[in-house]
Motif scaffolding. Structure first.
Motif, PDB file in Angstrom:
ATOM      1  N   CYS A 698       0.849  -1.196   0.000  1.00  0.00           N
ATOM      2  CA  CYS A 698       0.000   0.000   0.000  1.00  0.00           C
ATOM      3  C   CYS A 698       0.886   1.249   0.000  1.00  0.00           C
ATOM      4  O   CYS A 698       1.808   1.375   0.812  1.00  0.00           O
ATOM      5  CB  CYS A 698      -0.913  -0.007   1.223  1.00  0.00           C
ATOM      6  SG  CYS A 698      -1.878   1.506   1.418  1.00  0.00           S
ATOM      7  N   SER A 712      -0.177   2.314   5.494  1.00  0.00           N
ATOM      8  CA  SER A 712       0.633   2.428   4.293  1.00  0.00           C
ATOM      9  C   SER A 712       1.947   1.665   4.481  1.00  0.00           C
ATOM     10  O   SER A 712       2.555   1.707   5.561  1.00  0.00           O
ATOM     11  CB  SER A 712       0.926   3.896   3.995  1.00  0.00           C
ATOM     12  OG  SER A 712       1.704   4.031   2.835  1.00  0.00           O
ATOM     13  N   HIS A 743      -7.090  -2.449  -2.779  1.00  0.00           N
ATOM     14  CA  HIS A 743      -5.913  -2.719  -3.621  1.00  0.00           C
ATOM     15  C   HIS A 743      -6.036  -4.078  -4.312  1.00  0.00           C
ATOM     16  O   HIS A 743      -5.204  -4.959  -4.125  1.00  0.00           O
ATOM     17  CB  HIS A 743      -4.628  -2.677  -2.782  1.00  0.00           C
ATOM     18  CG  HIS A 743      -4.454  -1.428  -1.981  1.00  0.00           C
ATOM     19  ND1 HIS A 743      -4.426  -0.168  -2.557  1.00  0.00           N
ATOM     20  CD2 HIS A 743      -4.328  -1.223  -0.633  1.00  0.00           C
ATOM     21  CE1 HIS A 743      -4.264   0.749  -1.606  1.00  0.00           C
ATOM     22  NE2 HIS A 743      -4.204   0.132  -0.434  1.00  0.00           N
TER      23      HIS A 743
END
Length: 846
Positions: A698, A712, A743
């Motif tokens: 990510c 992230s 994602h």
């Protein structure tokens, strides 16, 4: 010295200088010591006995040190085992040589078939193959037979030694234990009759030796008729040779004095036992004496306080006398033997008869001497020696029969195996000859060799490596895995198919409650487990367990937890003790902690459910989260129980020091549902992928910054507790549930499940969790084709057909699973690996 401070009645001259509430007995201290309270009597009648901070410890042990004598049989067995080991190594090397020859033939045959050699070289190589093939059968058969012989000898000899020694130790230990019990009973009766000098009752005691057939006689000695100090006068015996051991012409109870092999040792033994008894009960003896003197002092008084005080003193004296007797009994339990008796092996150098002896200790009047008598018990081990000899003969016969059978089977199997191995080689040679004689290789189209062994010889070229290093190893590993997982599932209450195999789910419906459980194991065996047992039609025992780690150690711990849980259920009764479910948790903790598996522990929740009242008693060990669907509030509730350590981490006494395993009580109403599940559902993971379905991290924001349900820099997301709760609420409230995956390479990654047709049953709730988890990990990749096969439980597929709106897009292309009728395959899709077991059990109160 001991000082007593009595309680005086009202009006007594000493009342103004003594505490009227209590009476205490002190031991006079030394100059450098403070007074120590021995006995305290409160006015209300409560007696507090002593202050003995250091427990008594004996200064001796029951049996002395011993050592094994030189055992010629053991060294002979070791020598045979070494020789057999050498033979086994030689046999293994021979078999390896045979296998090397077979591999050489295979490679040379490949060269002939593929045309890598010139024609002249082909003929030479073919003759070489024939020569090797002719000797393979004899070599393989010979080495296999030698290997079987070596294995039989290596296994049989240690087994023979181990079993005979085990029998010897068992018989000797059994004799020691039975003699101990007998002497304990004799000592208990002798204390009562010897103190009262009851000759008639004492004369009956030797008859008790009939309970131990190996006993020759028993002799009980003590003090003389006019004394109280032990001097080895015989009070009872059934020794046939007693006349040769006494100082009188005929045996006279209490008068005859015995002299035997123990006599020289008795002075030291008597002194040692008296010293030990004095250390154990000296303070109690002084307390009793002081209390009796105080009672005599108060005896003339007739006031109410004095009479009540006298009664308190009498109660305290009785309690102290009981305590003194118990301690003397503990001291007297030291049993010795002459000569030394070993429970490990028979030492014939010491003879076959032994005299076991122990002291008789009791308090007589105010005397500070406690050794009053001695019990002699002579036993013979002749019958044990005979049993050992007969056992060796029987075991030897059995081993000979088994060994002969194994050798015959080995010989037959060796020749059969050699024939099976050589036969395809002969077929291969005939086929090679045909290839050699065919100049135009195009004419060989359609010419096949029919070899049905499905091994390396049956497949030439590149498929040899595929079969040996791929399919065979994978099949063997898969078979071991399947067997291990099936054994694990035997302990879980799951439905059974027509072949007796456990399926993935189990259901139980009773008058007041419904149970439904689901178990889907990940790769390999693990320690997840659940069970529910009907105890009496009203009460049910429930457990959900998650053992840390994977593999065989976790599975062993899980099986032991399951076994102890089942034993608890079999013995359970609706009594006060039955509701203390924490006892079984302590038992499980104690067992796992003694195993000392590094990093292994079991976290579980144990519950006792009253189906009529809805009361649930919980006792948790390292797993303090439970989930309840509240029908009145129409939503899930998470309840946190007190934190306790998982079982196997700390010993029980440490657990108790930290608060212990406690029982918590909750009540669920009608229509409520209790859900217990391991972390396999909440921690189910899927990997992040880009549009080309390559794994990615990510990148939304700086590293470690939050992004929806992850951060992230993270490469995956978990299903999570919030999603699990939302799924359950959607099923119970008959709503639409939307699963959003982040994602993904599939675009938005939004999947929808329509639960509007659900009835809100416990089965639907759990199947919804399992089905959504399956689709959470599954994805439709362009690289997936008909060979991409994802195993799916048919029960899950049926649920998805009813409630998954994108079923046709993801699940329409299927194949049957010939290896398991309960499962099918989804094709043209792929999935992320299932890292942990899915273990869920639900309890719905009607």
């Amino acid at each position: 010295m001991v000082a007593a401070l009595p309680v005086y009645g009202d009006g007594d001259p000493g009342a103004d200088r003594l505490n009227p509430a209590t009476a205490r007995i002190f031991e006079n201290p030394q100059p450098d010591q403070s007074a120590r309270i021995l006995t305290e009597l409160e006015q209300a009648g409560t007696g507090k006995i002593g202050n003995f901070p250091r427990p008594w410890k004996p200064s001796w042990t029951g049996q002395g040190n011993w050592h094994y004598p030189f055992d010629m049989t053991l060294w002979i067995v070791i020598g045979i085992a070494i020789l057999c080991g050498i033979g086994m190594v030689a046999s293994i090397r021979g078999i390896a040589s045979v296998l090397a020859d077979e591999a050489a033939i295979r490679l040379e045959t490949m060269a002939l078939i593929t045309g890598d050699l010139m024609p002249g070289e082909k003929n030479k190589r073919l003759k070489k193959i024939k020569r090797k093939g002719m000797g393979l059968r004899l070599k393989l058969a010979s080495f296999t037979i030698a290997l079987v012989l070596a294995v039989v000898v290596i296994v049989a000899n240690p087994l023979y030694v181990l079993m005979t020694r085990t029998q010897e130790e068992t018989l000797l230990q059994g004799l020691w234990d039975r003699s101990t019990v007998l002497m304990e009973g004799l000592a208990s009766n002798a204390r009562a009759h010897l103190s009262s000098r009851n000759i008639l009752e004492m004369a009956l005691l030797p008859d008790q030796i009939s309970s131990v057939p190996e006993t020759n006689y028993v002799t009980i000695s003590g003090f003389s008729p006019g004394g109280t100090i032990f001097d080895d006068h015989i009070w009872a015996t059934n020794d046939p040779d007693i006349k040769s051991k006494i100082n009188t012409a005929d045996f006279q109870p209490g008068v005859s004095l015995i002299t035997d092999v123990l006599t020289p040792k008795l002075a030291a033994f008597t002194s040692e036992m008296d010293d030990s008894a004095l250390k154990a009960v000296g303070n109690i003896h002084y307390s009793i004496t002081s209390l009796i003197e105080e009672e005599r002092f108060l005896a003339p008084r007739t006031d109410t306080a004095s009479l009540r005080h006298i009664q308190d003193i009498q109660v305290s004296v009785r309690e102290l006398e009981i305590r003194l007797a118990e301690r003397l009994t503990e001291v007297a339990r030291d049993i010795r033997s002459e000569p030394h008796f070993s429970t490990k092996h028979v030492d014939r150098s010491k003879g076959t008869t032994f005299i076991f002896y122990r002291a008789i200790l009791f308090r007589q009047g105010a005397e500070n001497v406690y050794f009053r008598g001695l019990i002699r018990l002579e036993v013979s081990i002749d019958s044990i020696i005979a049993q050992i000899a007969e056992g060796k003969r029987s075991l030897l016969r059995i081993i000979q029969v088994v060994a002969l059978t194994a050798i015959l089977i080995g010989i037959l199997g060796a020749f059969t195996l050699a024939t099976l191995i050589i036969r395809p080689i002969k077929k291969l040679l005939a086929h090679v000859e045909r290839i050699r004689d065919t100049d135009d290789k195009a004419k060989l189209a359609g010419v096949d060799i029919d070899i049905k062994t499905h091994d390396e010889i049956a497949v030439l070229g590149n498929t040899i490596n595929d079969m040996t290093h791929g399919l065979v190893n994978a099949a063997l590993a898969s078979q071991d895995l399947t067997i291990g997982k099936e054994v694990q599932k035997k302990f879980i209450p799951l439905e059974i198919d027509h072949e007796g195999n456990k399926l993935s789910s189990g259901f139980k419906d009773t008058r007041n409650v419904q149970f439904f459980g689901y178990y889907e194991g990940a790769q390999g065996v693990s320690g997840d487990y659940f069970d529910y047992q009907d105890l009496d039609g009203r009460y049910f025992a429930i457990i959900k367990c998650d053992v840390a780690g994977k593999g065989i150690p976790a599975a062993l711990i899980m099986i032991q937890v399951a076994t102890m849980f089942l034993n608890y259920c079999k013995q359970w009764k609706p009594t006060e003790k039955g509701f203390h479910i924490e006892e079984v948790v302590y038992q499980i903790n104690g067992f796992i902690e003694t195993l000392a598996f590094k990093g292994r522990f079991a976290a579980f929740t144990l519950a006792l459910f009253d189906s009529e009242t809805g009361i649930i008693r919980f006792c948790n060990a390292g797993d303090n989260i439970i989930h309840i669907y509240d029908a009145s509030a129409k939503k899930m509730k998470t309840i946190t129980l007190p934190q306790t350590p998982a079982t196997g981490v700390l010993p029980n006494f440490v657990v108790e020091s930290k608060g212990g395993y406690t029982v918590q009580t909750l009540t669920i109403g009608r229509g409520d549902m209790l859900l217990l599940y391991t972390d396999g559902i909440e921690e189910a993971k899927r990997k992040f992928r880009d549009a080309s379905f390559k794994e990615i991290l990510c990148t939304e924001g700086p590293n470690d910054s939050p992004h929806t349900n992850h951060v992230s820099g993270q490469g995956n997301e978990a299903l999570g507790a919030d999603r699990v709760e939302a799924i359950i609420n959607a099923v119970m409230n008959r709503e639409l549930y939307t699963l959003s995956k982040y994602h993904t390479g599939e675009g938005e990654g939004v999947l929808q499940f329509d639960f509007s047709s659900c009835k809100g049953t416990v089965e639907e709730t759990i199947m919804a969790l399992v089905s959504v988890e399956k689709m959470f990990r599954l994805y439709k990749s362009p690289q997936a084709d008909e060979n991409s096969r994802i195993p799916v439980d048919k029960k899950v597929d049926s649920f998805l057909k009813l409630h998954f709106r994108q079923y046709r897009n993801y699940c329409s292309q299927t194949r049957e699973n010939p290896g398991n009728d309960a499962y099918m395959y989804y094709t043209h899709v792929q999935e992320d690996e299932q890292y942990d077991d899915l273990t869920i059990v639900g309890i719905y109160r009607k």
